[in-house]
Design a protein around this motif. Sequence first.
Motif, PDB file in Angstrom:
ATOM      1  N   ASN A 166       0.838  -1.199   0.000  1.00  0.00           N
ATOM      2  CA  ASN A 166       0.000   0.000   0.000  1.00  0.00           C
ATOM      3  C   ASN A 166       0.872   1.248   0.000  1.00  0.00           C
ATOM      4  N   GLY A 167       0.289   2.363  -0.406  1.00  0.00           N
ATOM      5  CA  GLY A 167       1.022   3.614  -0.415  1.00  0.00           C
ATOM      6  C   GLY A 167       0.953   4.302  -1.758  1.00  0.00           C
ATOM      7  N   THR A 168       1.713   5.382  -1.876  1.00  0.00           N
ATOM      8  CA  THR A 168       1.717   6.194  -3.088  1.00  0.00           C
ATOM      9  C   THR A 168       3.050   6.931  -3.186  1.00  0.00           C
ATOM     10  N   PRO A 169       3.563   7.175  -4.406  1.00  0.00           N
ATOM     11  CA  PRO A 169       4.799   7.956  -4.536  1.00  0.00           C
ATOM     12  C   PRO A 169       4.698   9.350  -3.925  1.00  0.00           C
ATOM     13  N   MET A 170       3.477   9.883  -3.763  1.00  0.00           N
ATOM     14  CA  MET A 170       3.316  11.205  -3.184  1.00  0.00           C
ATOM     15  C   MET A 170       3.856  11.280  -1.755  1.00  0.00           C
TER      16      MET A 170
ATOM     17  N   GLY B  90      -2.365   7.491   2.658  1.00  0.00           N
ATOM     18  CA  GLY B  90      -1.653   8.087   1.533  1.00  0.00           C
ATOM     19  C   GLY B  90      -2.385   7.863   0.219  1.00  0.00           C
ATOM     20  N   GLU B  91      -2.905   6.660   0.040  1.00  0.00           N
ATOM     21  CA  GLU B  91      -3.654   6.371  -1.183  1.00  0.00           C
ATOM     22  C   GLU B  91      -4.890   7.253  -1.295  1.00  0.00           C
TER      23      GLU B  91
ATOM     24  N   ALA C 131      -3.863  10.935  -1.979  1.00  0.00           N
ATOM     25  CA  ALA C 131      -3.376  11.154  -3.337  1.00  0.00           C
ATOM     26  C   ALA C 131      -4.521  11.307  -4.324  1.00  0.00           C
ATOM     27  N   ARG C 132      -5.607  10.598  -4.096  1.00  0.00           N
ATOM     28  CA  ARG C 132      -6.762  10.694  -5.011  1.00  0.00           C
ATOM     29  C   ARG C 132      -7.452  12.050  -4.903  1.00  0.00           C
TER      30      ARG C 132
END
Length: 269
Positions: free
Chosen positions: A186-190, A229-230, A233-234
């Motif tokens: 899970n997670g995001t580059p942001m 984070g996910e 980010a959206r």
Amino acid sequence: MDVLHAAGQALTTLRARRPLIHQITNVVTVNDCANATLAIGASPTMTWAPEEVEDMARAAQALVLNLGTLQPWTLTSMLRAGKAAAKAGVPVVLDPVGAGGTAYRTAAARELLQEIPVSVIRGNLSEITCLVQGRSGINPGVDNHAKGQVTAALITQMAQALGTTVVITGAVDAMSDGTQSLLLANGTPMLTYVTGTGCMTTSLIASFAAVTSPFVAAVGGVLSMGLAGEQAARKSQGPGTFHQQLFDSLYSLQADMYASLGKVWHSYE
């Protein structure tokens, strides 16, 4: 997985109990760490004075020791607080920020590990590698400079070598107590565009450690940051709005999301 359900249950317990989390942490990220602790449902105290840290550590339900802006007096406070917490049965979570960058910082991290029974260590691959190898000069800053993918076998070996639950955060997050291990995607580059997300993750792990076992706390804290984070980010347009949305997303997490949205990359028992 059962551990994901356990993490969700721990969130419910955490929000019902609102445990006090004592944090001797990074001045760069202290406000965000306090807000992340509040957003997940715990209560932060950022008390550092050597004269009072022992009393505060004994009163808290978990203690964070973060080396981010290490000074001689903060190391003194960490040692005093950590020893007081250990005597009181309060779990200690260590964030060896920048360990491996200088001999002083590496020695400080190792001294804390030698003097205090740490429940969870959270760092990047460079920092944890430094602690396992016991040497400096391999990590010039707070970012991860180690190459390669963390595997279940590697995180298990590191946890066994350090004798505690170990968390390595990165593109894939890995955690192990030496017996059971888990990799989460899970997670995001942001998350890499906002300073302090690692420090905040440590605060989240400590919040969970106040109400559950170290391994479940590791999963709960890491997955909370990944899921939030996910979501953030959206809703965001860049680092500024992402930072704002991150706290709202932590606050809006629900217990059933851990099992339903957790992305297990690999597990080992």
